[in-house]
Scaffold this motif. Structure first.
Motif, short mmCIF file in Angstrom:
data_model
loop_
_atom_site.label_atom_id
_atom_site.label_comp_id
_atom_site.label_asym_id
_atom_site.label_seq_id
_atom_site.Cartn_x
_atom_site.Cartn_y
_atom_site.Cartn_z
N ASN A 151 0.68 -1.31 -0.18
CA ASN A 151 -0.15 0.03 -0.08
C ASN A 151 0.88 1.28 0.05
O ASN A 151 0.55 2.34 -0.75
CB ASN A 151 -1.03 0.06 1.12
CG ASN A 151 -2.07 -0.99 0.79
OD1 ASN A 151 -3.02 -0.87 0.26
ND2 ASN A 151 -2.36 -2.10 1.89
N GLY A 154 1.65 1.76 -3.41
CA GLY A 154 0.58 2.20 -4.42
C GLY A 154 0.13 3.56 -4.07
O GLY A 154 0.00 4.28 -4.67
N GLY A 155 0.35 4.19 -2.70
CA GLY A 155 0.29 5.46 -2.43
C GLY A 155 1.37 6.38 -3.15
O GLY A 155 1.02 7.64 -3.63
N CYS A 183 -4.83 1.67 4.34
CA CYS A 183 -5.14 3.07 3.86
C CYS A 183 -4.40 4.25 4.44
O CYS A 183 -4.05 5.10 3.64
CB CYS A 183 -6.49 3.41 4.10
SG CYS A 183 -7.76 2.36 3.43
N ARG A 186 -1.19 4.05 2.51
CA ARG A 186 -1.46 4.58 0.97
C ARG A 186 -1.39 6.20 1.19
O ARG A 186 -0.50 6.88 0.26
CB ARG A 186 -2.90 4.42 0.51
CG ARG A 186 -3.00 2.86 0.25
CD ARG A 186 -4.61 2.66 -0.02
NE ARG A 186 -4.79 1.10 0.06
CZ ARG A 186 -5.99 0.62 0.00
NH1 ARG A 186 -7.14 1.31 -0.10
NH2 ARG A 186 -6.04 -0.64 0.00
N ILE A 236 -8.75 7.23 -0.87
CA ILE A 236 -7.91 6.01 -0.53
C ILE A 236 -8.38 4.59 -1.24
O ILE A 236 -7.99 3.53 -1.09
CB ILE A 236 -7.67 5.78 1.04
CG1 ILE A 236 -9.18 6.08 1.74
CG2 ILE A 236 -6.72 6.75 1.43
CD1 ILE A 236 -10.10 4.75 1.61
N PHE A 262 -8.16 4.44 -5.93
CA PHE A 262 -7.18 3.42 -5.51
C PHE A 262 -7.83 2.25 -5.60
O PHE A 262 -8.96 2.05 -5.10
CB PHE A 262 -6.51 3.67 -4.20
CG PHE A 262 -5.25 3.01 -4.12
CD1 PHE A 262 -4.04 3.51 -4.03
CD2 PHE A 262 -5.35 1.72 -3.60
CE1 PHE A 262 -3.13 2.90 -3.56
CE2 PHE A 262 -4.10 1.01 -3.27
CZ PHE A 262 -2.97 1.59 -3.30
N GLN A 283 -4.92 -2.97 -7.39
CA GLN A 283 -4.53 -4.07 -6.34
C GLN A 283 -4.86 -5.27 -7.14
O GLN A 283 -5.73 -5.47 -8.03
CB GLN A 283 -5.34 -3.93 -5.24
CG GLN A 283 -5.11 -2.76 -4.29
CD GLN A 283 -5.62 -2.90 -2.87
OE1 GLN A 283 -5.16 -3.43 -2.16
NE2 GLN A 283 -6.84 -2.31 -2.73
N CYS A 313 1.49 -2.65 -6.50
CA CYS A 313 0.42 -2.25 -7.21
C CYS A 313 0.92 -1.47 -8.58
O CYS A 313 2.09 -1.31 -8.83
CB CYS A 313 -0.12 -0.99 -6.51
SG CYS A 313 -0.77 -1.64 -4.65
#
Length: 332
Positions: A151, A154-155, A183, A186, A236, A262, A283, A313
């Motif tokens: 995550n 991914g963020g 989250c 992220r 998020i 996301f 994801q 991700c």
């Protein structure tokens, strides 16, 4: 005397006839301890509880887990944690009382469901977390294995997209979910990318969207009304992102404000295609579900497996949506 013997023979004949004509006798395939009986029936049950079973992300995970568990001879009991840690702790205690072979857990709160995990650990029932880790290192040691998305990475992808679409300048908002460790990571990854890449963006508002469309819609409108110069919002997850777009559309500001979601959910992907979302870092929940069941089966056999796995991700931009032949599905 003859009459008595005749009646006995008649009754015996009827009993034989009933047994022979009644077909096979029904057998309980569960030995009462979750293991298979001699007839080779069910190996037992697995309890699964997640934050929100109505969310398509978790619905898919539950469906895939059920399929994979069934192939291996287990029954999956999937329950909705309904974003309520008290309820989820109770569900885990119930799974233990039902003598489930394992618990698959997506924590509704990365700290508050520790009691349920400790109870299962003390009872010898292995817990496998997915998507979101527990906050406490001590509690994580009680978890048999974890598999989830990276995550933080991914963020960072979301931060990269934010810099690209804004040029690194202007006022922006964040719709978060502070009770979910995944989250929080992220947002941390998003902030980290901005910081390390010379961003001049000003985050003027961060509000909790509770991971849901309607709440995301509500807080986005509040955010925009309070800060009318906002140029973009990072949400998020896709439900919050699409809820934010509804607010932007209602306020007739689609030319001013861009949304990054996301998940890479089917609705999020369609949102990117329709230019409601700029990006939805993808994801891979199907893989998450398959690997969780696989780890459980390895655990049952005493085989080795990775205690912690984070799946990277991927960006999902308009050019990806335009060539995607599986818009209605999740990434594999």
């Amino acid at each position: 005397m003859k009459r008595h013997c005749f009646l006995s023979l008649l009754l015996s004949g009827l009993l034989i006839s009933l047994v022979s004509c009644g077909g096979k006798k029904e057998t309980n395939t569960d030995d009462g301890k979750g293991g298979p009986d001699k007839s080779g029936g069910s190996k037992g049950s697995i309890g699964m509880t997640c934050m929100d079973l109505n969310n398509p992300f978790f619905r898919l995970i539950a469906d895939v887990m059920e399929k994979e568990a069934s192939k291996a001879g287990y029954k999956l009991i999937a329950l909705n944690g309904d974003t309520n840690p008290v309820l989820q702790n109770t569900q885990m205690r119930d799974f233990v009382a039902q003598e489930c072979k394992a618990i698959f857990l997506h924590p509704t709160d990365s700290s508050a469901v520790a009691d349920g995990i400790k109870h299962a650990f003390d009872a010898g029932v292995p817990v496998f977390t997915f998507d979101m880790e527990m906050e406490s290192a001590e509690v994580r040691k009680m978890v048999a294995a974890h598999i989830g998305s990276d995550n933080f990475q991914g963020g960072q992808l979301a931060g990269e997209s934010m810099m690209k679409l804004t040029g690194g300048k202007g006022e922006i908002g964040i719709i978060d979910l502070p009770t979910a460790n995944s989250c929080v990571k992220r947002v941390d990854g998003f902030m980290d990318y901005l910081k390390k890449n010379g961003s001049e963006l000003k985050i003027v508002s961060t509000l909790n969207g509770n991971g849901k469309v309607d709440v995301g819609n509500k807080v986005a409108e509040e955010m925009i009304v309070a800060h009318p110069d906002i140029v973009a919002i990072f949400a998020i997850n896709d439900p919050c992102g699409l809820g934010a777009y509804r607010a932007i559309q209602k306020l007739e500001l689609t030319d001013q404000i861009t949304v990054i979601g996301f998940d890479g959910s089917p609705k999020g992907k369609k949102g990117v295609l329709d230019k409601k979302l700029y990006d939805t870092p993808q994801q891979f929940p199907r893989k998450m579900a398959i690997e969780t069941v696989a780890n459980f089966l390895k655990h049952q056999k005493g085989d080795e497996f990775e205690a912690s796995v984070f799946l990277p991700c991927k960006h999902y931009l308009h050019e990806d949506a335009a060539k995607d032949k599986n818009l209605d599905g999740w990434g594999e």
